[in-house]
Structures are given as structure tokens and as C-alpha cells.
Design a protein around this motif. Structure first.
Motif, PDB file in Angstrom:
ATOM      1  N   PRO A  17       0.815  -1.223   0.000  1.00 54.76           N
ATOM      2  CA  PRO A  17       0.000   0.000   0.000  1.00 54.76           C
ATOM      3  C   PRO A  17       0.846   1.270   0.000  1.00 54.76           C
ATOM      4  N   ALA A  21      -7.688   5.781  -6.865  1.00 53.12           N
ATOM      5  CA  ALA A  21      -7.899   6.469  -5.590  1.00 53.12           C
ATOM      6  C   ALA A  21      -9.201   7.264  -5.628  1.00 53.12           C
ATOM      7  N   GLU A  37      -8.392   7.498  -0.293  1.00 53.50           N
ATOM      8  CA  GLU A  37      -8.240   6.052  -0.201  1.00 53.50           C
ATOM      9  C   GLU A  37      -7.753   5.505  -1.535  1.00 53.50           C
ATOM     10  N   ARG A  65      -6.516   1.909  -3.627  1.00 55.64           N
ATOM     11  CA  ARG A  65      -6.414   0.451  -3.701  1.00 55.64           C
ATOM     12  C   ARG A  65      -6.399   0.056  -5.165  1.00 55.64           C
ATOM     13  N   ASP A  66      -5.739  -1.050  -5.472  1.00 54.14           N
ATOM     14  CA  ASP A  66      -5.674  -1.544  -6.841  1.00 54.14           C
ATOM     15  C   ASP A  66      -6.764  -2.601  -7.007  1.00 54.14           C
ATOM     16  N   PRO A 103      -6.389  -7.036  -5.132  1.00 51.74           N
ATOM     17  CA  PRO A 103      -6.847  -6.792  -3.757  1.00 51.74           C
ATOM     18  C   PRO A 103      -5.863  -7.301  -2.711  1.00 51.74           C
ATOM     19  N   ALA A 126      -4.917  -1.826   0.988  1.00 51.65           N
ATOM     20  CA  ALA A 126      -5.377  -0.460   0.721  1.00 51.65           C
ATOM     21  C   ALA A 126      -4.699   0.501   1.690  1.00 51.65           C
ATOM     22  N   THR A 133      -5.249   4.615   3.226  1.00 48.28           N
ATOM     23  CA  THR A 133      -5.997   5.868   3.291  1.00 48.28           C
ATOM     24  C   THR A 133      -5.070   6.941   3.836  1.00 48.28           C
ATOM     25  N   THR A 179      -3.262   1.713   6.830  1.00 48.53           N
ATOM     26  CA  THR A 179      -3.161   0.642   5.840  1.00 48.53           C
ATOM     27  C   THR A 179      -4.009  -0.537   6.291  1.00 48.53           C
ATOM     28  N   SER A 215      -4.481  -7.614   3.042  1.00 51.37           N
ATOM     29  CA  SER A 215      -5.482  -8.534   2.499  1.00 51.37           C
ATOM     30  C   SER A 215      -6.143  -9.385   3.579  1.00 51.37           C
TER      31      SER A 215
END
Length: 205
Positions: A105, A120, A134, A136-137, A141, A145, A147, A167, A170
Motif C-alpha cells: 500500500p 484512488a 483512499e 487500492r488496486d 486486492p 489499501a 488511506t 493501511t 489482504s
């Protein structure tokens, strides 16, 4: 499996129409401007893990890709980014772990060339003084993520001051980092990201 079906007549009428792309959130633009404007940063940090344990230390950052989390005295761990990989060193057990920055992240924080509009979004805080972004890809996943939290500050790079981040990996493990005493764009030597390898000398993987 879902299929995208567009009637031909509708497609034909739309083909000659001007496509209007959704407007980019101005706060996301400001966040991107901040990340691009900051070449180096030092700060004190307080890290809180999912169990509520707090560790403090000194953060040193140099873009692109370099970061160092120097933990408080008595904590035998170190995290260093060299521009390509993040390395976790546990001196108590003489163990070194490494993974690509792009799989973390923290990648969004370390690579200002990333197009934030692709992965984002700005979260509603109800407080105009605070901006939360925030990232995340959606294709990965497993990367987790992050923020990022910013305070609006006219004199700071891009009009924003990075206050910290949260952060989520997973496995939904949450770690928060709060910054203080931030200093931007001061001289930082590449030597600040050197580290001592605790492993015995010999073949290395």
C-alpha cells in the motif's frame, strides 16, 4: 458471467456524440500535487497496530521509492525502501524479508508518478479542513489499501500537509501511522537508507 450489450442503434447515435468524462475531484488533484511537490520528508511517527500497541520512531522519505522507519530504542526492527523493494529487518532473529514496493500500500506514497485518478478516491469527512484519500488496486486486492490523511495548509506543498495514513492488508489487519514535526524538501542523503544485514555471511537467497 455478465455481458455488456449495447443495441446497435444506440451505439451508432452515440458514436458521433462528444463524450464527457467525469470531472476529477479537485481534492484528489490537490493530493496528487502534494505528492509530486514533496521530494523529501522527515517526521516523527507513532504507529498503532490492530491490537492497539503503539511504536514510535523517525521517518525519512526520499522520492521516488526510498523510505526508512527507524523505530524507537529497544525495538529491534527496521523497515527500509531502496527505490525498488521494501525490506523488513528483524535483528532479534536475524531475519530479512523483502517485497516489491508496488505490492505494498505504501507504493502510492513512494511513487508520485502514479495516476491517482485510476485507483484512488476522496472520502467524505464532514470536515473541510481534512482530506482523506483512499487508494487500492482493484486488480490486486491482495496488495491491500491505504488511506492518506491530509490537513489543508496553504503554506505546505500543494496546499496540503500529510498527517499520516491507515493501511489495511489482504487479511484486514489495520495499521495506522500518525506523523508530527514534518519537514519537507530538506537535504536527505541516499546513505540514510543504508542498513546493516544481520544474517551470517554465506549464500543468500
Amino acid at each position: 458471467m455478465y455481458r455488456l450489450f449495447v443495441p446497435f442503434a444506440l451505439f451508432a447515435s452515440a458514436a458521433g456524440a462528444q463524450v464527457t468524462l467525469p470531472a476529477v475531484n479537485p481534492d484528489l488533484t490537490a493530493v496528487s500535487a502534494h505528492l509530486k511537490a514533496v521530494q523529501t520528508m522527515t517526521a516523527d511517527f507513532a504507529q498503532t497496530d490492530r491490537s492497539g500497541k503503539v511504536l514510535t520512531g523517525q521517518l525519512t522519505l526520499k522520492r521516488p521509492g526510498k523510505i526508512r522507519f527507524q523505530y524507537q530504542a529497544g525495538v529491534p526492527i527496521l523497515i527500509v525502501g531502496d527505490g525498488k523493494s521494501l525490506t523488513f529487518i528483524d535483528y532479534s532473529v536475524k531475519q530479512v524479508s523483502r517485497w516489491p514496493i508496488g505490492n505494498s500500500p505504501l507504493g502510492v506514497l513512494l511513487d508520485p508518478s502514479k495516476d491517482l485518478t485510476r485507483f484512488a478516491r476522496i472520502l467524505d469527512t464532514g470536515d473541510n479542513r481534512i482530506v482523506l484519500a483512499e487508494a487500492r488496486d482493484p486488480r490486486h486486492p491482495e496488495y491491500g489499501a491505504i488511506t492518506l490523511a491530509f490537513a489543508r495548509e496553504p503554506g505546505a506543498p500543494g496546499g496540503m500537509r500529510l498527517q499520516g495514513w491507515v493501511t489495511l492488508d489482504s487479511q484486514n489487519n489495520r495499521t495506522s501511522v500518525r506523523l508530527s514535526n514534518q519537514r519537507f524538501n530538506i537535504p536527505v542523503s541516499d546513505g540514510a537508507f543504508a542498513w546493516r544485514d544481520p544474517r551470517p555471511i554465506g549464500p543468500r537467497q
